[in-house]
Design a protein around this motif. Structure first.
Motif, short mmCIF file in Angstrom:
data_model
loop_
_atom_site.label_atom_id
_atom_site.label_comp_id
_atom_site.label_asym_id
_atom_site.label_seq_id
_atom_site.Cartn_x
_atom_site.Cartn_y
_atom_site.Cartn_z
N TRP A 62 -1.84 4.67 -8.08
CA TRP A 62 -2.27 4.81 -9.47
C TRP A 62 -3.21 3.68 -9.88
O TRP A 62 -4.16 3.91 -10.64
N TRP A 63 -2.96 2.46 -9.40
CA TRP A 63 -3.85 1.34 -9.72
C TRP A 63 -5.23 1.56 -9.11
O TRP A 63 -6.25 1.34 -9.76
N VAL A 64 -5.26 2.00 -7.86
CA VAL A 64 -6.55 2.26 -7.19
C VAL A 64 -7.29 3.38 -7.90
O VAL A 64 -8.50 3.29 -8.14
N LEU A 65 -6.60 4.43 -8.28
CA LEU A 65 -7.21 5.54 -9.00
C LEU A 65 -7.74 5.08 -10.36
O LEU A 65 -8.85 5.45 -10.76
N SER A 66 -6.98 4.27 -11.05
CA SER A 66 -7.41 3.77 -12.36
C SER A 66 -8.66 2.90 -12.26
O SER A 66 -9.59 3.03 -13.06
N ALA B 277 0.81 -1.21 0.00
CA ALA B 277 0.00 0.00 0.00
C ALA B 277 0.85 1.26 0.00
O ALA B 277 0.39 2.32 -0.44
N GLY B 278 2.07 1.18 0.45
CA GLY B 278 2.95 2.34 0.51
C GLY B 278 3.61 2.69 -0.80
O GLY B 278 4.22 3.75 -0.93
N GLN B 279 3.48 1.85 -1.79
CA GLN B 279 4.11 2.11 -3.08
C GLN B 279 3.29 3.13 -3.88
O GLN B 279 2.07 3.18 -3.78
N THR B 280 3.97 3.91 -4.69
CA THR B 280 3.26 4.91 -5.50
C THR B 280 2.43 4.26 -6.60
O THR B 280 1.39 4.78 -6.99
#
Length: 47
Positions: free
Chosen positions: A16-20, A9-12
């Motif tokens: 982006w995956w969650v936003l997509s 969860a700490g990775q950037t």
């Protein structure tokens, strides 16, 4: 296992995956709603 999830969860890229995925869900739901609203008028005119 919790530590692995926290590290993931700490990775950037996770953000982006969650936003997509959220954008995809919103787009699909908006398309389904607009299809009912916009095309309903054309279908009802035949009567």
């Amino acid at each position: 296992m919790i530590e692995a999830m926290v590290e993931w969860a700490g990775q950037t890229s996770t953000a982006w995956w969650v936003l997509s995925i959220a954008i995809l869900i919103i787009f699909v739901e908006a398309f389904r709603a607009s299809k009912q609203v916009f095309w309903a008028d054309m279908i009802d005119e035949d009567e």
